[in-house]
Design an enzyme around this catalytic site. Sequence first.
Site, PDB file in Angstrom:
ATOM      1  N   GLY A  27      -1.054 -13.404  63.012  1.00  0.00           N
ATOM      2  CA  GLY A  27       0.197 -14.145  63.140  1.00  0.00           C
ATOM      3  C   GLY A  27       1.102 -13.594  64.223  1.00  0.00           C
ATOM      4  O   GLY A  27       0.675 -12.879  65.131  1.00  0.00           O
ATOM      5  N   GLU A  68      -8.538 -21.747  60.904  1.00  0.00           N
ATOM      6  CA  GLU A  68      -7.859 -20.653  60.221  1.00  0.00           C
ATOM      7  C   GLU A  68      -7.178 -19.738  61.246  1.00  0.00           C
ATOM      8  O   GLU A  68      -7.796 -19.335  62.226  1.00  0.00           O
ATOM      9  CB  GLU A  68      -8.852 -19.850  59.376  1.00  0.00           C
ATOM     10  N   LEU A  69      -5.938 -19.404  61.026  1.00  0.00           N
ATOM     11  CA  LEU A  69      -5.136 -18.637  61.978  1.00  0.00           C
ATOM     12  C   LEU A  69      -5.776 -17.293  62.311  1.00  0.00           C
ATOM     13  O   LEU A  69      -6.072 -16.487  61.419  1.00  0.00           O
ATOM     14  CB  LEU A  69      -3.737 -18.417  61.396  1.00  0.00           C
ATOM     15  N   ASP A  70      -6.003 -17.050  63.609  1.00  0.00           N
ATOM     16  CA  ASP A  70      -6.477 -15.758  64.133  1.00  0.00           C
ATOM     17  C   ASP A  70      -7.732 -15.261  63.415  1.00  0.00           C
ATOM     18  O   ASP A  70      -7.878 -14.060  63.161  1.00  0.00           O
ATOM     19  CB  ASP A  70      -5.366 -14.698  64.017  1.00  0.00           C
ATOM     20  N   SER A  71      -8.632 -16.169  63.096  1.00  0.00           N
ATOM     21  CA  SER A  71      -9.833 -15.791  62.348  1.00  0.00           C
ATOM     22  C   SER A  71     -11.121 -16.235  63.023  1.00  0.00           C
ATOM     23  O   SER A  71     -12.197 -16.133  62.434  1.00  0.00           O
ATOM     24  CB  SER A  71      -9.779 -16.380  60.928  1.00  0.00           C
TER      25      SER A  71
END
Length: 335
Positions: free
Chosen positions: A252, A277-280
């Site tokens: 994030g 999916e955020l930063d994944s």
Amino acid sequence: MYRYIFECAILRYDFPRRVSSCFSQFLGFSKRSFNSYKLPVGPFSSPSLSYGIHVFHCPDAVGIVAKLSECIASRGGNILGADVFVPPKKNVFFSRSEFVFDPVKWPRNQMDEDFLNLSKMFSAIKSVVKVPALDPELKIPILALKQDHCLVDLIYGWQEGRLPVDITCVISNHHRGPNTQVMRFLERDNIPYHYLQTAVENKREREILDLVLNIDLLVLARYMQVLSGQFLRTYGKDVINIHCGLLPSFKGGNSSKQAFDAGVKLIGATSHFVTEELDSGPIIEQMVERVTHRDNLQSFVQKSENLENQCLVKALRWYCDLRVLPFEDNRTVVF
């Protein structure tokens, strides 16, 4: 038999870093970096030779390496270097080969046909060949916010000829005046700048898609907006992002402050593919630098930004050089 001899040279799947010169000569190729490669004196010293790259991903089987070598050699090509990865108990094969060839004897369309036949023979998941001197450069639009460091570094690297891409446009939700550093860079090479003001309820994804559809690769240069799953599915191609932290830690925003508050001794940057999916997404490259108790938040951020610039450029160059292949659900093979 050929496959057995070749796999003996792999040495814990770290070929060609560990392969000896005698094995290279035995197999008919040698490991050289293309950046420093000079055509040797002899039958392959003709200035008319071109350089090619081929990557292959297929179910593992006996004879793949032999057929790859035969495909290139049968057209008069010479393998300069090869890298192979066969993960244990996965029944999957990855390879990347660099070679030289005479385009008169092996025309580009014939090369595509030959590798296509090879792909069908082994039910390949991915088979891509690239000839930098003949093929068009990868077209990329760049998404950016107010922070300039990654954007400026990408544009400067491209202008200096260090990035084999064609920047089609820059899209940002931040207005930049005509006398700013970024705008001077862009105007010098007639690169369009599109200002799209965004809001929580409207991220302007429809307008962004209109600008990037059918373009090879989308690059996020510190674009701190989460792209929706619908956007990613509609775009349908790879998206590369740079994150100012060592993922999977500090996801994030405000990653540098998160790391500073956690008292870490190593800070880093991560380039990765973008997923819903955020930063994944699958990681391409990570770079680190040591910090100490003497560092404050400002020096944390400065060091992090330097790492971000290097990490994003390296990931983009590796992608253009066909060094990055997907592996399993959330991993990559980087040759």
